[in-house]
Design a protein around this motif. Structure first.
Motif, PDB file in Angstrom:
ATOM      1  N   LYS A  64      42.299  26.939 -21.482  1.00  0.00           N
ATOM      2  CA  LYS A  64      42.501  25.806 -20.572  1.00  0.00           C
ATOM      3  C   LYS A  64      41.889  26.037 -19.190  1.00  0.00           C
ATOM      4  O   LYS A  64      41.733  25.098 -18.406  1.00  0.00           O
ATOM      5  CB  LYS A  64      43.991  25.507 -20.437  1.00  0.00           C
ATOM      6  CG  LYS A  64      44.782  26.579 -19.699  1.00  0.00           C
ATOM      7  CD  LYS A  64      46.246  26.179 -19.575  1.00  0.00           C
ATOM      8  CE  LYS A  64      47.054  27.252 -18.845  1.00  0.00           C
ATOM      9  NZ  LYS A  64      48.478  26.847 -18.723  1.00  0.00           N
ATOM     10  N   HIS A  65      41.540  27.279 -18.885  1.00  0.00           N
ATOM     11  CA  HIS A  65      40.963  27.589 -17.576  1.00  0.00           C
ATOM     12  C   HIS A  65      39.430  27.531 -17.572  1.00  0.00           C
ATOM     13  O   HIS A  65      38.819  27.908 -16.574  1.00  0.00           O
ATOM     14  CB  HIS A  65      41.405  28.988 -17.142  1.00  0.00           C
ATOM     15  CG  HIS A  65      42.894  29.099 -16.953  1.00  0.00           C
ATOM     16  ND1 HIS A  65      43.570  28.481 -15.926  1.00  0.00           N
ATOM     17  CD2 HIS A  65      43.842  29.750 -17.690  1.00  0.00           C
ATOM     18  CE1 HIS A  65      44.866  28.749 -16.024  1.00  0.00           C
ATOM     19  NE2 HIS A  65      45.053  29.523 -17.077  1.00  0.00           N
ATOM     20  N   ALA A  74      35.736  37.205 -20.662  1.00  0.00           N
ATOM     21  CA  ALA A  74      36.477  36.925 -19.434  1.00  0.00           C
ATOM     22  C   ALA A  74      37.928  37.384 -19.569  1.00  0.00           C
ATOM     23  O   ALA A  74      38.514  37.935 -18.624  1.00  0.00           O
ATOM     24  CB  ALA A  74      36.414  35.433 -19.118  1.00  0.00           C
ATOM     25  N   ASN A  75      38.499  37.171 -20.734  1.00  0.00           N
ATOM     26  CA  ASN A  75      39.880  37.591 -20.960  1.00  0.00           C
ATOM     27  C   ASN A  75      40.016  39.117 -20.909  1.00  0.00           C
ATOM     28  O   ASN A  75      41.050  39.643 -20.483  1.00  0.00           O
ATOM     29  CB  ASN A  75      40.379  37.062 -22.303  1.00  0.00           C
ATOM     30  CG  ASN A  75      41.860  37.312 -22.504  1.00  0.00           C
ATOM     31  OD1 ASN A  75      42.690  36.900 -21.688  1.00  0.00           O
ATOM     32  ND2 ASN A  75      42.212  37.995 -23.584  1.00  0.00           N
ATOM     33  N   ASP A  76      38.970  39.822 -21.333  1.00  0.00           N
ATOM     34  CA  ASP A  76      38.989  41.287 -21.213  1.00  0.00           C
ATOM     35  C   ASP A  76      39.152  41.705 -19.757  1.00  0.00           C
ATOM     36  O   ASP A  76      39.940  42.609 -19.444  1.00  0.00           O
ATOM     37  CB  ASP A  76      37.692  41.885 -21.763  1.00  0.00           C
ATOM     38  CG  ASP A  76      37.550  41.747 -23.261  1.00  0.00           C
ATOM     39  OD1 ASP A  76      38.566  41.494 -23.940  1.00  0.00           O
ATOM     40  OD2 ASP A  76      36.411  41.881 -23.746  1.00  0.00           O
ATOM     41  N   TYR A  77      38.392  41.074 -18.886  1.00  0.00           N
ATOM     42  CA  TYR A  77      38.470  41.414 -17.462  1.00  0.00           C
ATOM     43  C   TYR A  77      39.885  41.125 -16.936  1.00  0.00           C
ATOM     44  O   TYR A  77      40.482  41.924 -16.214  1.00  0.00           O
ATOM     45  CB  TYR A  77      37.416  40.630 -16.684  1.00  0.00           C
ATOM     46  CG  TYR A  77      37.054  41.185 -15.321  1.00  0.00           C
ATOM     47  CD1 TYR A  77      37.743  42.256 -14.745  1.00  0.00           C
ATOM     48  CD2 TYR A  77      36.006  40.633 -14.581  1.00  0.00           C
ATOM     49  CE1 TYR A  77      37.392  42.761 -13.499  1.00  0.00           C
ATOM     50  CE2 TYR A  77      35.653  41.130 -13.337  1.00  0.00           C
ATOM     51  CZ  TYR A  77      36.351  42.193 -12.800  1.00  0.00           C
ATOM     52  OH  TYR A  77      36.011  42.690 -11.562  1.00  0.00           O
ATOM     53  N   GLU A  99      45.469  34.530 -11.702  1.00  0.00           N
ATOM     54  CA  GLU A  99      46.244  35.480 -10.905  1.00  0.00           C
ATOM     55  C   GLU A  99      46.029  35.329  -9.402  1.00  0.00           C
ATOM     56  O   GLU A  99      46.730  35.961  -8.615  1.00  0.00           O
ATOM     57  CB  GLU A  99      45.877  36.917 -11.315  1.00  0.00           C
ATOM     58  CG  GLU A  99      46.173  37.253 -12.770  1.00  0.00           C
ATOM     59  CD  GLU A  99      47.668  37.405 -13.023  1.00  0.00           C
ATOM     60  OE1 GLU A  99      48.429  37.513 -12.038  1.00  0.00           O
ATOM     61  OE2 GLU A  99      48.082  37.421 -14.201  1.00  0.00           O
ATOM     62  N   GLY A 100      45.052  34.528  -9.019  1.00  0.00           N
ATOM     63  CA  GLY A 100      44.747  34.407  -7.598  1.00  0.00           C
ATOM     64  C   GLY A 100      44.102  35.662  -7.039  1.00  0.00           C
ATOM     65  O   GLY A 100      44.065  35.864  -5.821  1.00  0.00           O
ATOM     66  N   GLY A 101      43.575  36.518  -7.932  1.00  0.00           N
ATOM     67  CA  GLY A 101      42.988  37.780  -7.512  1.00  0.00           C
ATOM     68  C   GLY A 101      41.519  37.643  -7.140  1.00  0.00           C
ATOM     69  O   GLY A 101      40.799  36.793  -7.683  1.00  0.00           O
ATOM     70  N   HIS A 102      41.097  38.501  -6.220  1.00  0.00           N
ATOM     71  CA  HIS A 102      39.686  38.519  -5.816  1.00  0.00           C
ATOM     72  C   HIS A 102      39.058  39.790  -6.374  1.00  0.00           C
ATOM     73  O   HIS A 102      39.385  40.895  -5.948  1.00  0.00           O
ATOM     74  CB  HIS A 102      39.550  38.485  -4.299  1.00  0.00           C
ATOM     75  CG  HIS A 102      38.121  38.464  -3.831  1.00  0.00           C
ATOM     76  ND1 HIS A 102      37.311  37.357  -3.967  1.00  0.00           N
ATOM     77  CD2 HIS A 102      37.351  39.425  -3.261  1.00  0.00           C
ATOM     78  CE1 HIS A 102      36.108  37.633  -3.478  1.00  0.00           C
ATOM     79  NE2 HIS A 102      36.112  38.885  -3.051  1.00  0.00           N
ATOM     80  N   LEU A 126      38.133  33.496 -13.958  1.00  0.00           N
ATOM     81  CA  LEU A 126      39.409  33.426 -14.680  1.00  0.00           C
ATOM     82  C   LEU A 126      40.508  34.154 -13.917  1.00  0.00           C
ATOM     83  O   LEU A 126      41.635  33.654 -13.803  1.00  0.00           O
ATOM     84  CB  LEU A 126      39.247  34.029 -16.077  1.00  0.00           C
ATOM     85  CG  LEU A 126      40.512  34.055 -16.943  1.00  0.00           C
ATOM     86  CD1 LEU A 126      41.006  32.636 -17.231  1.00  0.00           C
ATOM     87  CD2 LEU A 126      40.256  34.811 -18.255  1.00  0.00           C
ATOM     88  N   ILE A 127      40.214  35.330 -13.387  1.00  0.00           N
ATOM     89  CA  ILE A 127      41.214  36.090 -12.631  1.00  0.00           C
ATOM     90  C   ILE A 127      41.632  35.320 -11.377  1.00  0.00           C
ATOM     91  O   ILE A 127      42.812  35.286 -11.012  1.00  0.00           O
ATOM     92  CB  ILE A 127      40.665  37.487 -12.280  1.00  0.00           C
ATOM     93  CG1 ILE A 127      40.538  38.323 -13.560  1.00  0.00           C
ATOM     94  CG2 ILE A 127      41.553  38.190 -11.266  1.00  0.00           C
ATOM     95  CD1 ILE A 127      39.762  39.615 -13.387  1.00  0.00           C
TER      96      ILE A 127
END
Length: 422
Positions: A142-143, A176-179, A212-215, A207-208
């Motif tokens: 969905k992302h 992307a999911n791996d990351y 997750e809001g991560g940079h 995706l992150i």
């Protein structure tokens, strides 16, 4: 800790980064966790993969924590990047076998000794296999806006040709999911790859950020090319593999020894750990004494030792010298001699009985029997490094090396071989 970026820039391996200034700032705050992935598309990595693997190794040597990921899951799907046609899917048993082999290869380049930056090795099948199709679509899919997925170069190129299946279309989501998983599990904030992986890697960055809001960061290495226009990492027989059963240590050594003067300094920067001062000296040697091939020898010796070990380097050097009359052929192991003869003009015969001149022509060492006779008359024909003066000489069982091989030579530089079939 920021010195690693300066080194990569000097070595001219950097292709793309999401934000190099932000990455420098992150590195300045201390060690980070970085990963690179390797899919089991064959039973071995090749020298193209080695370029990425060595960037990962350089990060560890600079104090950062590396993760080597082997694609037990993505290897079942197939990456469309750089391909114009759909991959043939391998069975799960084949992929599992190749994963095991590639794990061993990746392990050779990283240090797992107890330390703050000890390496980790993972397979993405560990978390992907647990995920149901519904979970995958709801929690990850969905992302991914379809318009962005379609715009990625690896997808757009295929849509303009023969198209691609949903299986390969979904590859970028899996990577992307791996990351995302390594970000959650290991605090990983940098992914490495070849420049053809840019779209897949940045999909993980996005995706992150969304989930997750991560940079986090992305960095790709340049795809290596050769000055003469031929494909890097290829020989007449195919790819240059890291597995000794697919590319012998002798053939591996010869590949680098034969590097073009225009390529050798670049290869030294990419594939060795020699310092700037050492490489500058070798660059000067290429300019001043190209005939000595000092840089090529340094490249071949460093890389053969790195991939196959000092023992195999010594065997390859001994074989290279012995073939050209600078060593004892009978002292070479049968496996090394066989590998060396694979790289020269050669013939396989059912039995002995033909004159030497016939064998020279049959092997392709000379263009004809008359040329072979001329070489004998002129004193330029050798059998096992012994000059032959009789153009009617017929090699016998006592001439065979290891009961199987004859080494033929014309002059100082042209070598051929004959193997008697068992």
């Amino acid at each position: 800790m920021t010195d690693i970026l300066d080194e990569l820039e000097w070595r001219d391996v950097l292709a793309q980064t999401t934000d190099i200034d932000a990455l420098r700032e992150a590195l300045s705050k201390g060690p980070i966790t970085v990963y690179a992935g390797f899919d089991p598309t064959a039973p071995s990595l090749h020298v193209g993969n080695l370029a990425t693997l060595l960037i990962l190794t350089r990060f560890q040597r600079a104090g950062h924590k590396p993760i080597g990921l082997v694609g037990g899951a993505t290897g079942l799907i197939g990456d469309p990047s750089g391909r114009s046609t759909e991959r043939v899917l391998n069975t799960s048993d084949v992929v599992a076998e190749w994963v095991a082999k590639i794990r061993v290869q990746v392990e050779k380049f990283l240090s797992f000794e107890p330390a703050p930056n000890a390496a980790t090795l993972v397979s993405n099948l560990d978390w992907t296999a647990e995920m149901s199709a519904i979970d995958f679509l709801r929690d990850v899919g969905k992302h991914f806006p379809i318009n962005r997925m379609l715009a990625r170069e690896s997808v757009a190129a295929r849509l303009g040709g023969d198209g691609l299946s949903y299986t390969e279309f979904s590859y970028q989501i899996l990577q992307a999911n791996d990351y995302l998983e390594l970000y959650r599990r290991n605090g990983c904030t940098l992914q490495l790859g070849g420049s053809d992986q840019w779209g897949n890697i940045t999909a993980g960055v996005d995706l992150i950020r969304r989930v997750e809001g991560g940079h986090v960061h992305a960095l790709t290495g340049k795809l290596i090319t050769k000055a003469d226009g031929t494909k890097f990492g290829k020989t007449a027989g195919g790819a240059v593999w890291l597995d000794a059963s697919l590319t012998s240590p002798y053939a591996f050594y010869q590949y680098w020894l034969n590097a073009d003067d225009r390529d050798v300094i670049r290869f030294l920067k990419v594939f060795t750990f020699r310092t700037r001062e050492e490489i500058d000296e070798l660059e000067k040697a290429v300019a001043d004494r190209p005939f000595a091939r000092e840089a090529q020898r340094a490249l071949a010796e460093d890389l053969t030792t790195l991939v196959h070990g000092a023992h195999e380097l010594a065997a390859a050097v001994a074989a290279s010298k012995a073939l050209f009359g600078q060593g004892a052929l009978e002292e070479l192991p049968a496996s090394t001699l066989a590998a060396a003869l694979e790289e020269v003009p050669r013939a396989t015969v059912p039995a002995l009985g033909a004159p030497l001149v016939d064998l020279m022509a049959e092997s392709g060492l000379v263009e004809s029997k008359s040329a072979a006779r001329r070489a004998v008359k002129e004193g330029g024909a050798y059998l096992n490094n012994v000059k032959v003066t009789d153009e009617n000489y017929v090699p016998g069982p006592d001439d065979l090396l290891h009961g199987r091989f004859l080494v033929l030579r014309r002059g100082k530089k042209s070598v051929g071989g004959v193997e008697v079939a068992a």
